[in-house]
Design an enzyme around this catalytic site. Structure first.
Site, PDB file in Angstrom:
ATOM      1  N   HIS A 156     -31.264  -7.591  25.739  1.00 33.58           N
ATOM      2  CA  HIS A 156     -30.980  -7.849  24.324  1.00 33.58           C
ATOM      3  C   HIS A 156     -32.086  -8.673  23.650  1.00 33.58           C
ATOM      4  O   HIS A 156     -32.156  -8.726  22.425  1.00 33.58           O
ATOM      5  CB  HIS A 156     -29.607  -8.516  24.146  1.00 33.58           C
ATOM      6  CG  HIS A 156     -29.554  -9.960  24.527  1.00 33.58           C
ATOM      7  ND1 HIS A 156     -29.029 -10.398  25.723  1.00 33.58           N
ATOM      8  CD2 HIS A 156     -29.950 -11.085  23.879  1.00 33.58           C
ATOM      9  CE1 HIS A 156     -29.099 -11.721  25.785  1.00 33.58           C
ATOM     10  NE2 HIS A 156     -29.648 -12.160  24.670  1.00 33.58           N
ATOM     11  N   ASP A 186     -27.805  -5.909  31.309  1.00 38.63           N
ATOM     12  CA  ASP A 186     -28.567  -6.612  30.278  1.00 38.63           C
ATOM     13  C   ASP A 186     -29.852  -7.206  30.842  1.00 38.63           C
ATOM     14  O   ASP A 186     -30.193  -8.360  30.560  1.00 38.63           O
ATOM     15  CB  ASP A 186     -27.721  -7.702  29.621  1.00 38.63           C
ATOM     16  CG  ASP A 186     -28.345  -8.222  28.322  1.00 38.63           C
ATOM     17  OD1 ASP A 186     -29.189  -7.495  27.752  1.00 38.63           O
ATOM     18  OD2 ASP A 186     -28.016  -9.341  27.897  1.00 38.63           O
ATOM     19  N   SER A 260     -31.898 -17.091  26.341  1.00 32.40           N
ATOM     20  CA  SER A 260     -31.588 -15.788  26.932  1.00 32.40           C
ATOM     21  C   SER A 260     -32.799 -15.225  27.668  1.00 32.40           C
ATOM     22  O   SER A 260     -33.902 -15.188  27.135  1.00 32.40           O
ATOM     23  CB  SER A 260     -31.150 -14.803  25.849  1.00 32.40           C
ATOM     24  OG  SER A 260     -29.886 -15.132  25.337  1.00 32.40           O
TER      25      SER A 260
END
Length: 536
Positions: A156, A186, A260
């Site tokens: 992402h 992911d 992230s």
């Protein structure tokens, strides 16, 4: 004090002993001598008392120290962080998106001095409306796994990006290309072309980490590169419904927006997780962060690096959870494993090694406690590997061997059938007319599955069994969302051909003391599911 006699008494004692000294002098000396002895004795007693108190206090302190748990955190992680910071990178991405905002521009009075600025902003410099593109930028984190320039991050972070730039701790920048990505976990792998070997970090074994172990996160929160935070593993095996293979590590190490894709290290400097998500009402850390464990990520990253895609194992079965009722109907001691509700045609199960109604309780030596465990372990297993599968069948465990296929795009290993008892709103249907009791079996009216029934309910030709034509409202069948048009294929692992077969099998189960009957139902397209209904 008793040892300090008065001066007259001391003088009398001295006179009786024939002392020739001046009485005043004698009294003075004796008094001084007596006081000195008294003070000396008092001091001695005081010292002894203090020493005793200190001894008692020291003993109590030693006892308290022995049982008191440590209250301080780990030793300084400065040396550990210093050796890892160069391997953690900031990832800046940009994406061009079409400006399709058709909202009308604000109106300003004619001749206003601000007219020109409004025209330039809303209509472009030419004064005409256009569909100009705008650039959206985002920031994330990543880490180097190979000195030649391979970098791991979250999918992402780079999804849809037109340009990816890697910012290193020494201030250098390199453009990156996408090697491969996996939306189910992911994860993504990038590649840069460095002029010299890069600092890289190794993967550790997340399976060895325990709840309470110290961990360290390094990343790029809010664009603040090289930020280090320390915490512990709060929980393992978290399912946050992010994907089919959820098995997250939960940590209270500060993870914020921009973290992230960054690494979660153990105290040996090994990556044991990839920071992916947080729970936060404000967007900032509240001590609940989630990382993809390396036990899942390492194999995915290796496949993306080597092949640019994932190559997951495929068992070719449909499964559903084992509920309490289903476990009881199968005479299992407790609910566990994954119930096989159907075999996918053309899949690895070609010779009936696994059958509908089997409960898979162990796969390739690994316990299957619940349905999602099977999905994960199958996907993690190499394509083409022959594995031992332990199934619960006919009241006992049996071991069969299956050679895995490859999970094709758009399919899920052990694809889930709709779970029984799942809540879901459906359109109200008119209630059926009351049925004579002699026509009802567990609240269902049954009929032969002939051509007329197939045409009426749109049932495929390759489906065999007994068709359900009506369901009594509020019956045990209605509670399990059985509907007209469903086909009873099996009852407690016996095939059904006629309505009398169903009735006889139900009566047989009642007479044997069974409380539930396990129905294998098919919808009109052939999708199978198990439903457990009470027979009492």
């Amino acid at each position: 004090m008793q040892k300090g006699a008065s001066a007259p008494e001391a003088g009398e004692v001295a006179a009786r002993r024939g002392c020739r000294l001046n009485s005043q002098r004698s009294l003075s000396e004796l008094s001084t001598r007596t006081k000195s002895r008294a003070h000396s004795l008092g001091a001695t007693l005081s010292v002894l008392t203090l020493a005793g108190a200190l001894a008692v206090s020291s003993t109590a302190l030693a006892q308290n120290t022995a049982i008191r748990p440590p209250t301080n955190g780990p030793a300084s992680v400065a040396d550990l962080a210093a050796g890892l910071l160069d391997a953690v990178v900031n990832i800046a991405t940009s994406q061009k998106v079409k400006n399709d905002d058709d909202a009308p521009a604000p109106q300003v009075p004619e001749g206003s001095p601000y007219q020109r600025y409004f025209d330039e902003f809303f209509k472009g410099k030419g004064g005409q409306s256009d569909n100009r593109q705008r650039t959206v930028e985002s920031l994330g984190s990543g880490f180097v796994i190979d000195p030649s320039g391979f970098i791991v991050t979250n999918n992402h972070v780079i999804e849809g990006a037109d340009d990816i730039e890697i910012n290193f701790a020494n201030g250098s920048k390199l453009k990156a290309t996408l090697v491969g990505k996996d939306t189910k976990t992911d994860l993504a792998v990038l590649k840069v072309e460095p002029k010299a070997p890069l600092k890289a970090v190794p993967f550790g074994d997340s399976r060895k980490m325990r709840i309470g172990d110290w961990v360290m996160a390094i990343g790029n929160p809010f664009g603040l590169g090289g930020s280090v935070s320390v915490g512990i593993i709060s929980a393992r095996g978290r399912n946050i419904n992010a994907g089919p293979y959820d098995n997250f590590i939960q940590t209270d190490a500060a993870i914020n927006r921009g973290n992230s894709g960054g690494p979660l290290f153990n105290m040996a400097g090994e990556v044991i997780g990839i920071n992916t998500a947080i729970i936060s009402p404000s967007g900032g850390s509240i001590g609940i962060g989630f990382s993809v464990p390396t036990e899942l990520a390492a194999n995915v990253v290796l496949q993306l690096k080597d092949f640019g895609e994932t190559r997951r194992g495929w068992l070719g079965v449909r499964v559903q959870p084992v509920t309490d009722d289903i476990a009881e109907s199968l005479k299992m001691a407790s609910p566990r494993g994954a119930l096989v509700s159907g075999i996918i045609e053309g899949g690895p199960i070609a010779n009936g090694e696994i059958k509908s109604g089997d409960v898979i309780v162990k796969f390739d030596g690994r316990e299957v406690s619940e349905m999602r465990d099977l999905q994960r372990v199958v996907a993690e297993t190499a394509v083409g590997k022959a594995v031992d599968v332990v199934v619960f069948r006919d009241g006992k465990e049996q071991t069969v061997k299956v050679t895995l296929g490859r999970l094709e795009d758009g399919a899920l290993a052990s694809a889930s059938a709709t779970a029984t008892g799942e809540d879901g709103s459906k359109a109200d249907k008119p209630e059926a007319a009351p049925l004579p009791a002699t026509d009802v079996v567990l609240g269902m009216k049954l009929a032969m599955l002939n051509e007329e029934a197939r045409k009426k309910y749109g049932i495929a030709e390759d489906i065999d069994g007994v068709v359900i034509t009506e369901v009594v409202p509020n019956s045990v069948a209605a509670e399990r969302r059985v509907e007209p048009g469903d086909v009873i294929v099996e009852v407690s692992q016996e095939a059904m051909d006629t309505p009398s077969d169903v009735t006889d099998r139900i009566e047989e189960l009642k007479s044997s003391g069974r409380r539930n009957a396990q129905l294998l139902l098919s919808n009109k397209t052939g999708e199978l599911r198990f439903v457990s209904v009470r027979v009492e």
